[in-house]
Design a protein around this motif. Structure first.
Motif, PDB file in Angstrom:
ATOM      1  N   HIS A  85      83.124  43.274  37.291  1.00 17.91           N
ATOM      2  CA  HIS A  85      82.265  42.012  36.524  1.00 17.91           C
ATOM      3  C   HIS A  85      81.845  41.023  37.681  1.00 17.91           C
ATOM      4  O   HIS A  85      81.886  39.846  37.488  1.00 17.91           O
ATOM      5  N   GLY A  86      81.330  41.630  38.966  1.00 14.00           N
ATOM      6  CA  GLY A  86      80.888  40.870  39.975  1.00 14.00           C
ATOM      7  C   GLY A  86      82.045  40.456  41.006  1.00 14.00           C
ATOM      8  O   GLY A  86      81.576  39.659  41.928  1.00 14.00           O
ATOM      9  N   ALA A  87      83.069  40.676  40.539  1.00 20.94           N
ATOM     10  CA  ALA A  87      84.239  40.407  41.456  1.00 20.94           C
ATOM     11  C   ALA A  87      84.748  41.766  42.447  1.00 20.94           C
ATOM     12  O   ALA A  87      84.463  42.858  41.761  1.00 20.94           O
ATOM     13  N   TRP A  88      85.317  41.479  43.529  1.00 17.87           N
ATOM     14  CA  TRP A  88      85.961  42.817  44.069  1.00 17.87           C
ATOM     15  C   TRP A  88      87.147  42.754  44.082  1.00 17.87           C
ATOM     16  O   TRP A  88      87.969  41.830  44.328  1.00 17.87           O
ATOM     17  N   SER A  89      88.109  43.756  43.404  1.00 18.42           N
ATOM     18  CA  SER A  89      89.228  43.481  43.117  1.00 18.42           C
ATOM     19  C   SER A  89      89.854  44.913  42.875  1.00 18.42           C
ATOM     20  O   SER A  89      89.340  46.071  42.646  1.00 18.42           O
ATOM     21  N   PHE A  90      91.288  45.029  42.679  1.00 16.64           N
ATOM     22  CA  PHE A  90      92.188  46.245  42.380  1.00 16.64           C
ATOM     23  C   PHE A  90      93.491  45.749  41.908  1.00 16.64           C
ATOM     24  O   PHE A  90      93.731  44.662  41.953  1.00 16.64           O
ATOM     25  N   TYR A  91      94.173  46.755  41.439  1.00 15.16           N
ATOM     26  CA  TYR A  91      95.292  46.466  40.568  1.00 15.16           C
ATOM     27  C   TYR A  91      96.422  47.513  41.184  1.00 15.16           C
ATOM     28  O   TYR A  91      96.231  48.566  41.624  1.00 15.16           O
ATOM     29  N   PHE A  92      97.632  46.969  41.085  1.00 16.95           N
ATOM     30  CA  PHE A  92      98.945  47.863  41.456  1.00 16.95           C
ATOM     31  C   PHE A  92      99.914  47.391  40.668  1.00 16.95           C
ATOM     32  O   PHE A  92     100.013  46.377  40.296  1.00 16.95           O
ATOM     33  N   ARG A  93     100.847  48.382  40.308  1.00  9.79           N
ATOM     34  CA  ARG A  93     102.030  48.110  39.538  1.00  9.79           C
ATOM     35  C   ARG A  93     103.047  47.887  40.392  1.00  9.79           C
ATOM     36  O   ARG A  93     103.558  48.265  41.320  1.00  9.79           O
ATOM     37  N   ALA A  94     103.625  46.474  39.957  1.00 11.33           N
ATOM     38  CA  ALA A  94     104.820  45.979  40.529  1.00 11.33           C
ATOM     39  C   ALA A  94     106.105  46.691  40.180  1.00 11.33           C
ATOM     40  O   ALA A  94     106.053  47.413  39.244  1.00 11.33           O
ATOM     41  N   LYS A  95     107.148  46.820  41.151  1.00 11.46           N
ATOM     42  CA  LYS A  95     108.425  47.506  40.777  1.00 11.46           C
ATOM     43  C   LYS A  95     108.954  47.125  39.272  1.00 11.46           C
ATOM     44  O   LYS A  95     109.657  47.864  38.549  1.00 11.46           O
ATOM     45  N   GLY A  96     108.633  45.828  38.938  1.00  9.08           N
ATOM     46  CA  GLY A  96     109.135  45.397  37.676  1.00  9.08           C
ATOM     47  C   GLY A  96     108.274  45.671  36.431  1.00  9.08           C
ATOM     48  O   GLY A  96     108.831  45.613  35.271  1.00  9.08           O
ATOM     49  N   GLY A  97     107.388  46.535  36.369  1.00  7.62           N
ATOM     50  CA  GLY A  97     106.638  47.019  35.357  1.00  7.62           C
ATOM     51  C   GLY A  97     105.327  46.723  35.102  1.00  7.62           C
ATOM     52  O   GLY A  97     104.445  47.210  34.260  1.00  7.62           O
ATOM     53  N   TYR A  98     104.849  45.378  35.607  1.00 11.45           N
ATOM     54  CA  TYR A  98     103.649  44.861  35.180  1.00 11.45           C
ATOM     55  C   TYR A  98     102.587  45.148  36.504  1.00 11.45           C
ATOM     56  O   TYR A  98     102.975  45.798  37.515  1.00 11.45           O
ATOM     57  N   PHE A  99     101.330  44.663  36.185  1.00  4.72           N
ATOM     58  CA  PHE A  99     100.543  44.982  37.201  1.00  4.72           C
ATOM     59  C   PHE A  99     100.013  43.637  37.835  1.00  4.72           C
ATOM     60  O   PHE A  99     100.363  42.275  37.328  1.00  4.72           O
ATOM     61  N   VAL A 100      99.765  43.802  39.152  1.00  6.54           N
ATOM     62  CA  VAL A 100      99.299  42.549  39.799  1.00  6.54           C
ATOM     63  C   VAL A 100      97.919  43.034  40.391  1.00  6.54           C
ATOM     64  O   VAL A 100      97.427  43.974  40.552  1.00  6.54           O
TER      65      VAL A 100
END
Length: 135
Positions: free
Chosen positions: A101-116
């Motif tokens: 959506h016009g932003a440069w981004s990525f996600y990764f999963r934290a060890k706690g189970g949620y995404f960053v």
């Protein structure tokens, strides 16, 4: 009004605390065994990661923890790429940065189970800008 804190359920408090300190510059204020860590950023926002398993009983908490995420905004595409390279070099499985959506981004999963999420600012298109109640 200012956002004061975020509280996330985590499967691995120690790993998440170390990740937020190392990559995002948060400082730890309190650690309560293996059930909670309280951290703070430079602007005063408090991030709490908890493993209060007993508190989940009777609470309508989503079983798909991957829908929960926390986001960090960086100033440039180069800064996003640099953080991605650092995470990847340290063994984190992070998706490749891409345009969202016009932003440069990525996600990764934290060890706690949620995404960053790590991203640049998302531009607001004029047709999406909130103009008050449109009823």
């Amino acid at each position: 009004m200012k956002l004061n804190h975020i509280n996330l359920y985590s499967h691995d408090i120690a790993a998440d605390r170390a990740m937020f300190e190392h990559y995002f510059g948060l400082r730890t204020l309190v650690v309560r065994g293996d059930v909670m860590a309280i951290m703070q950023d430079d602007d005063g926002l408090v991030l709490i990661v908890n493993h209060f398993e007993k508190k989940r009983e009777g609470f309508d908490y989503p079983e798909q923890l991957d829908i929960l995420h926390i986001g960090f905004i960086l100033e440039s595409r180069q800064a996003v790429d640099a953080l991605h390279a650092s995470l990847s070099a340290d063994g984190w499985a992070a998706q490749a940065p891409h345009d969202t959506h016009g932003a440069w981004s990525f996600y990764f999963r934290a060890k706690g189970g949620y995404f960053v999420e790590v991203t640049t600012r998302t531009p607001i298109r004029p047709e999406e800008a909130w103009k008050g109640d449109r009823r």
